[in-house]
Motif scaffolding. Structure first.
Motif, PDB file in Angstrom:
ATOM      1  N   ILE A 106       0.842  -1.207   0.000  1.00 18.99           N
ATOM      2  CA  ILE A 106       0.000   0.000   0.000  1.00 18.99           C
ATOM      3  C   ILE A 106       0.875   1.255   0.000  1.00 18.99           C
ATOM      4  N   MET A 107       1.904   1.233   0.858  1.00 22.61           N
ATOM      5  CA  MET A 107       2.763   2.411   0.934  1.00 22.61           C
ATOM      6  C   MET A 107       3.486   2.645  -0.388  1.00 22.61           C
ATOM      7  N   LEU A 108       3.891   1.569  -1.037  1.00 24.52           N
ATOM      8  CA  LEU A 108       4.580   1.719  -2.324  1.00 24.52           C
ATOM      9  C   LEU A 108       3.655   2.337  -3.365  1.00 24.52           C
ATOM     10  N   ILE A 109       2.391   1.934  -3.321  1.00 25.76           N
ATOM     11  CA  ILE A 109       1.424   2.499  -4.271  1.00 25.76           C
ATOM     12  C   ILE A 109       1.193   3.979  -3.958  1.00 25.76           C
ATOM     13  N   VAL A 110       1.060   4.273  -2.644  1.00 28.43           N
ATOM     14  CA  VAL A 110       0.829   5.663  -2.234  1.00 28.43           C
ATOM     15  C   VAL A 110       2.002   6.545  -2.678  1.00 28.43           C
ATOM     16  N   VAL A 111       3.210   6.018  -2.475  1.00 24.20           N
ATOM     17  CA  VAL A 111       4.370   6.846  -2.805  1.00 24.20           C
ATOM     18  C   VAL A 111       4.424   7.120  -4.308  1.00 24.20           C
ATOM     19  N   TRP A 124       9.944   8.799  -2.153  1.00 21.54           N
ATOM     20  CA  TRP A 124       9.945   9.407  -0.831  1.00 21.54           C
ATOM     21  C   TRP A 124       8.546   9.860  -0.434  1.00 21.54           C
ATOM     22  N   LEU A 125       8.221   9.630   0.827  1.00 23.48           N
ATOM     23  CA  LEU A 125       6.991  10.176   1.378  1.00 23.48           C
ATOM     24  C   LEU A 125       7.371  11.275   2.352  1.00 23.48           C
ATOM     25  N   ALA A 159       6.213 -14.264  -7.575  1.00 20.99           N
ATOM     26  CA  ALA A 159       5.146 -13.265  -7.672  1.00 20.99           C
ATOM     27  C   ALA A 159       5.097 -12.396  -6.430  1.00 20.99           C
ATOM     28  N   ILE A 160       5.216 -13.039  -5.244  1.00 24.04           N
ATOM     29  CA  ILE A 160       5.212 -12.248  -3.999  1.00 24.04           C
ATOM     30  C   ILE A 160       6.333 -11.210  -4.041  1.00 24.04           C
ATOM     31  N   GLY A 161       7.479 -11.648  -4.545  1.00 27.24           N
ATOM     32  CA  GLY A 161       8.620 -10.722  -4.604  1.00 27.24           C
ATOM     33  C   GLY A 161       8.464  -9.679  -5.694  1.00 27.24           C
ATOM     34  N   LEU A 162       7.940 -10.090  -6.837  1.00 26.98           N
ATOM     35  CA  LEU A 162       7.963  -9.189  -7.992  1.00 26.98           C
ATOM     36  C   LEU A 162       6.900  -8.101  -7.925  1.00 26.98           C
ATOM     37  N   ILE A 163       5.883  -8.269  -7.082  1.00 26.09           N
ATOM     38  CA  ILE A 163       4.894  -7.186  -6.939  1.00 26.09           C
ATOM     39  C   ILE A 163       5.569  -5.917  -6.396  1.00 26.09           C
ATOM     40  N   PRO A 164       6.259  -6.008  -5.227  1.00 29.23           N
ATOM     41  CA  PRO A 164       6.970  -4.788  -4.797  1.00 29.23           C
ATOM     42  C   PRO A 164       8.053  -4.347  -5.791  1.00 29.23           C
ATOM     43  N   VAL A 165       8.727  -5.317  -6.417  1.00 32.85           N
ATOM     44  CA  VAL A 165       9.794  -4.949  -7.364  1.00 32.85           C
ATOM     45  C   VAL A 165       9.229  -4.097  -8.486  1.00 32.85           C
ATOM     46  N   SER A 166       8.062  -4.540  -9.019  1.00 35.67           N
ATOM     47  CA  SER A 166       7.521  -3.786 -10.143  1.00 35.67           C
ATOM     48  C   SER A 166       7.104  -2.382  -9.699  1.00 35.67           C
ATOM     49  N   LEU A 167       6.595  -2.261  -8.459  1.00 33.66           N
ATOM     50  CA  LEU A 167       6.230  -0.934  -7.959  1.00 33.66           C
ATOM     51  C   LEU A 167       7.468  -0.057  -7.767  1.00 33.66           C
ATOM     52  N   ALA A 203       1.873   7.492  -6.140  1.00 34.64           N
ATOM     53  CA  ALA A 203       0.807   8.434  -6.446  1.00 34.64           C
ATOM     54  C   ALA A 203       1.146   9.836  -5.958  1.00 34.64           C
ATOM     55  N   ILE A 204       1.600   9.949  -4.706  1.00 35.23           N
ATOM     56  CA  ILE A 204       1.757  11.299  -4.142  1.00 35.23           C
ATOM     57  C   ILE A 204       3.166  11.595  -3.655  1.00 35.23           C
ATOM     58  N   GLY A 205       4.081  10.672  -3.852  1.00 37.50           N
ATOM     59  CA  GLY A 205       5.426  10.851  -3.302  1.00 37.50           C
ATOM     60  C   GLY A 205       6.173  11.988  -3.977  1.00 37.50           C
ATOM     61  N   LYS A 206       7.212  12.424  -3.325  1.00 38.60           N
ATOM     62  CA  LYS A 206       8.009  13.472  -3.961  1.00 38.60           C
ATOM     63  C   LYS A 206       9.247  12.842  -4.599  1.00 38.60           C
ATOM     64  N   ARG A 207       9.688  13.543  -5.604  1.00 34.37           N
ATOM     65  CA  ARG A 207      10.750  13.006  -6.425  1.00 34.37           C
ATOM     66  C   ARG A 207      12.099  13.461  -5.863  1.00 34.37           C
TER      67      ARG A 207
END
Lengths: 409, 607
Positions: free
Chosen positions: A82-87, A100-101, A144-152, A89-93
């Motif tokens: 969830i945090m990876l998705i949030v970052v 970065w959040l 798959a468990i590993g590659l979900i965060p990797v792809s994000l 969407a709204i994270g700073k570069r």
């Protein structure tokens, strides 16, 4: 004497002392490298504060009941995702990557926390009674468990951190007992992918090697064909990804192949880092006396190039001391992983070790010029709050397992 | 869950080996870099962050023979730009501040594009104080722009010395290629005159300050607190042979004419003054020379850059007769009793040659006094071409004197071979009569005639004419003299005395230059008039003083004015007076200054 015994029995000084010393040496290096930089002047103090916070986090994790570590696996993983998705969407570069959040003025990197979440989730899956790595399906689920965060993380894009994930997935599979052929299936596309970056001839060479291996393994023809197709796909997919990479990322990959080709451009950091370390000599130039460091030849040295400060100002001796501390710590962690009878905990510890190890290998390897310039921090030493906190939380997990090792070993 | 199967011993070993091997690899790599290749990386690190900043040495100054500074140094401001840090958007603003046309900065940056972008480029020298204060006020908005104080040439004595001092100029790319070990772009180098001839002594030695620079090449501080700095060594000061006053007189007297004047101390060969007119203002060359001024100089038909003292070759006219007299006397062709009779002219080989007057019968002394052409027409036939040629060469005529500033014309003395080549074996011998009075193909430079006069005045012994005595050591200011070649003709003093008697009478008898007779100084000399196919004759005068003990010889050439005695001799006299009556001369100058001041005061009171 009795107290001493008890302390050592419950609390592994062999874990916390090397970690603490490395953090202190890191602080010294951060101080030295930021002294003359007006933009990073407060980093020493910030790191000190982060260090205290990280120590608190360490003791909290150390103290929680060990049997809570397993049920925490899935929630940690889901929270990480969830945090990876949030970052995204709204994270700073920062430095070209959206990882970065902003949290009350303090930068926070979800990808750091996602490492532990992913370790726990994969360990959780692998330590299920009916997981069988002989089955292609279970390997795929693990991946798959590993590659979900990797792809994000790759979408951020943060190349360096995704390498760490590949490493930890591989380490966990290996520790769980994946067969040589299974390892081949997992590993070969990666090797083919990397080789494709060097050029067509390397790619073809690797693909031929894959064919030879497939013949040796003597699996059925359709399965072997599928594996080979996967490899070809990996090769071309990498080329495609390389094509859509940002220019500075392409330049970094190119500069690894030949850093002197563009000494003022992408190869600059790599060359200056080597010059800093090499010119340190046996005893080093002395604290605050390294001209490469003090004159800021290496940008943001206090983060990914912190080891240069050690190499330049404290020389070969200083570098060896740091290496020795890491090696002692790693072997200590590995010993605990080897002796743990609880599969889940053992896997988590190996996962943590693999994260530390890959960070060290890539970071120091990059500084001494045997690895490409991939920006990931050196555990315990590099400036950066999230990284420090997560590293100490992970060390807390290890210490926690040590504390209750008698229940599980 | 089996307790053993999730991590077999083999897998433990693999991980263990990977861990340990990685540390060993990094250890070996560190050993290689920090121990084995330490020197390579250390060199890289040093060259990385230590920048040598060149310190331009002070150029040596010029003293005249009385130790008055005639060429000095004054500070001036130079605007510089470091291209790597500079923003071209500032071009227009800066151009306006330094008073240059749009495009000026771009042009200079383009010309210097081959050099490192981190090395400051001189944009304009000698910017005024207003521009400097503007730069100072706006420094923070002007990245890559700075100014430095550099020393420029200054001419405090009020003498121009255009052709002797010479000027310095930014080194040309061609010379830079040749001397790339010594000079860098933007360095000044002596281009003409003494500045060029004595460049090696004047330039001094560059110093280097070592400073630490950061990754952007910005200076951060001194390296080792300046312990390794190499201080620049000032160029040596030169002591010239010229006399400020004589030089000033020569320049002033020649003003308005084309010509040259050279004064030499005959005993030493030291040049007391050397002027060529028209000249130019050296201070215009101290900074960036204005294009208008350069254009004016180049387009002037009188060629101000041309040093007539050493580069103009003209027939010596009657001044040549002295050499012929010495030659005839020394080879016993004549003695003081030998006479010829002048009837106002005479025919030689079918051609009639005129004389200025009917001089009657006269010996060599009076022939010199009256500059009787008939006498010398006869004499050259008696001497013969070969001896005539030999003695002309002996006196250094028609060949370079090897004066220290160089850039000399050779001039020309014809010999029999030359005429055979030109006209054949039976060349018209009537030509010799013209040669006998210093006309025709004979061509000499003023410096040659000055050396010739010095040889006569000092009885056949002198030194190569030169403008520089020596240099001063930097620490003790001791003079280190240069040595110059002695010239000794080996001719008896008796013979010179005969000729000098004639020269005495030229001024003090009823001779051609009686007009410059002076009651205080006994001057001896000889006039000459060089026929000039392009216009009026050139006037010559050579002379020396005092007669008994010559301390100064002078050769003066005034072009296109006519008779030598009228124009050239008075200039020579004034130069001689400036040298020999220094006290009086200086008193006169002071008086003039006083009168001037009094007048000013008077004017004020009236107001």
């Amino acid at each position: 004497m009795r107290i001493d015994y008890k302390l050592n029995d419950k609390f592994d000084l062999g874990l916390i002392i090397p970690g603490f010393l490395l953090f202190c040496i890191g602080l010294v290096a951060i101080y030295s490298s930021t002294l003359h930089n007006p933009h990073a002047a407060g980093n020493f103090h910030k790191q000190l504060v982060w260090g205290i916070g990280a120590l608190i986090a360490f003791f909290i994790v150390y103290s929680i009941p060990t049997n809570l570590l397993k049920p925490a696996a899935i929630p940690s993983y889901i929270l990480s995702i969830i945090m990876l998705i949030v970052v995204l969407a709204i994270g700073k570069r920062v430095n070209g990557a959206k990882s970065w959040l902003g949290l009350e003025g303090l930068g926070f990197q979800p990808s750091e926390f996602a490492k532990l979440g992913t370790i726990m989730a994969i360990s959780y899956f692998l330590s299920r009674q009916n997981t069988n790595l002989e089955s292609f399906k279970d390997i795929l689920i693990t991946l798959a468990i590993g590659l979900i965060p990797v792809s994000l993380i790759l979408a951020a894009p943060d190349l360096g951190t995704s390498f760490v994930f590949f490493g930890l997935i591989l380490a966990l599979l290996f520790w769980k007992g994946i067969s040589t052929f299974g390892l081949f299936i997992v590993l070969s596309p990666g090797i083919v992918a990397v080789s494709s970056l060097f050029g067509t001839y390397y790619l073809i060479g690797c693909l031929i090697a894959v064919i030879i291996c497939l013949i040796i393994f003597k699996k059925d023809i359709f399965f072997s064909g599928a594996i080979f197709a996967l490899n070809i796909g990996a090769g071309f997919f990498t080329n495609y990804v390389y094509g859509i990479l940002k220019e500075h990322q392409q330049a970094r990959i190119k500069s690894f192949i030949n850093p002197w080709a563009d000494p003022l451009g992408a190869g600059y950091n790599s060359i200056q880092a080597k010059v800093a370390v090499g010119s340190g000599g046996f005893l080093g130039k002395g604290f605050l006396a390294g001209n490469q460091t003090q004159l800021q030849f290496i940008p943001e040295q206090w983060t990914d190039f912190i080891f240069c400060v050690i190499g330049e100002e404290f020389g070969f001796i200083g570098s060896i001391i740091v290496l020795a501390l890491f090696m002692y710590l790693f072997l200590r962690i590995f010993k605990l992983a080897s002796s743990s009878k609880d599969e889940y905990l053992s896997l988590v510890i190996v996962g943590i070790l693999s994260v530390y190890f890959i960070h060290l290998l890539i970071n120091i390897g990059m500084v001494v010029g045997i690895m490409p310039v991939i920006g990931i921090p050196l555990p315990f030493m590099s400036y950066g709050g999230s990284s420090l906190v997560v590293n100490l939380i992970m060390l807390g997990v290890v210490a926690n397992v040590y504390r209750t090792r008698k229940n599980y070993t | 869950m089996s307790e053993q199967n999730f991590a077999g011993n083999a897998r433990k070993s693999v991980i263990y080996i990977i861990l340990v091997a990685t540390f060993i690899v990094i250890f070996l790599r560190l050993f290689q870099m920090q121990i084995l290749e330490y020197e390579f990386f250390n060199d890289k690190s040093i060259s990385n962050s230590i920048k040598a900043i060149e310190q331009t040495p002070l150029r040596g100054v010029f003293y005249d023979r009385n130790m008055h500074i005639v060429v000095g140094n004054v500070p001036a401001y130079t605007l510089r730009i470091t291209p790597a840090e500079y923003n071209k958007k500032l071009n227009r603003t800066l151009e306006a501040v330094i008073g240059e046309e749009p495009g000026y900065i771009d042009k200079i940056l383009y010309e210097n594009r081959i050099y490192s972008k981190f090395v400051p480029i001189r944009i304009k020298r000698g910017i005024d104080f207003k521009a400097v204060s503007w730069l100072e006020e706006n420094a923070e908005h002007l990245p890559g722009v700075d100014y430095i104080v550099e020393m420029q040439r200054d001419y405090p004595a009020g003498i121009r010395g255009s052709h002797i001092f010479g000027y310095t100029k930014e080194i040309s790319p061609k010379l830079l290629e040749k001397y790339k070990d010594i000079y860098k772009p933007g360095d000044y180098i002596g281009y003409t005159g003494i500045e060029k001839a004595y460049e090696n002594i004047l330039r001094g030695k560059k110093g280097y300050d070592y400073v630490l620079v950061d990754a952007r090449r910005k200076e951060i501080g001194k390296f080792k607190d300046g312990k390794d700095d190499v201080p620049s060594i000032k160029g040596n000061d030169l002591v010239l042979t010229i006399d400020e006053d004589v030089q000033r007189v020569a320049e002033q007297e020649l003003k308005g004419y084309s010509g040259a004047a050279v004064a030499i101390d005959p005993k030493t060969g030291e040049i007391l003054a050397m002027a060529s007119a028209p000249d130019y203002d050296l201070s215009e060359f101290s900074y960036v020379t204005s294009q208008d001024y350069l254009k004016k100089l180049f387009e002037d038909p009188k060629k101000p850059f041309f040093n007539r003292a050493t580069q103009s070759a003209n027939p010596p006219g009657s001044t040549f007769k002295l050499m012929e007299a010495i030659c005839a006397l020394n080879t016993n062709v004549i003695d003081t009793n030998t006479t010829f009779t002048c009837l106002g002219g005479q025919t030689f080989y079918g051609r009639y040659f005129k004389c200025d007057a009917r001089h009657g019968t006269l010996n060599v002394i009076h022939a010199i006094e009256h500059s009787c052409d008939v006498y010398f027409y006869n004499l050259i036939y008696k001497i013969g071409m070969d001896r005539w040629y030999e003695y002309a060469k002996k006196f250094g005529l028609g060949q370079v004197t090897h004066i220290d500033i160089g850039d000399e014309a050779k001039g020309f003395i014809p010999n029999a071979e030359y005429y055979v080549h030109r006209y054949g074996e039976d060349w018209p011998k009537s030509i010799m009569a013209s040669l006998g009075i210093g006309q025709g193909e004979v061509n000499v430079t003023p410096i040659q005639l000055a050396q010739y006069a010095a040889l006569i005045a000092n009885d056949g012994v002198t030194y190569t004419p030169h403008l520089v005595r020596g240099y001063l050591t930097n620490d003790t200011k001791k003079l280190v003299p240069f040595s110059f070649k002695q010239i000794n003709l080996g001719i008896n003093k008796r013979i010179f005395n005969i000729v000098k008697e004639g020269m005495y009478l030229v001024v003090n008898g009823s001779g051609t230059a009686a007009g410059i007779k002076s009651k205080d100084i006994v001057i001896a000399g000889k006039t000459g008039t060089a026929q000039n196919p392009h216009g009026k004759d050139h006037a010559w005068f050579i002379g020396f003083a005092p007669f008994d003990n010559p301390k100064i010889v002078v050769a003066v050439l005034v072009e296109n004015v006519g008779f030598g005695a009228t124009y050239a001799a008075p200039i020579a006299k004034k130069m001689i007076e400036a040298y020999l009556e220094k006290d009086k001369f200086q008193k006169d100058e002071q008086m003039e200054q006083k009168n001037f001041d009094n007048n000013l005061m008077g004017a004020k009171i009236e107001n």
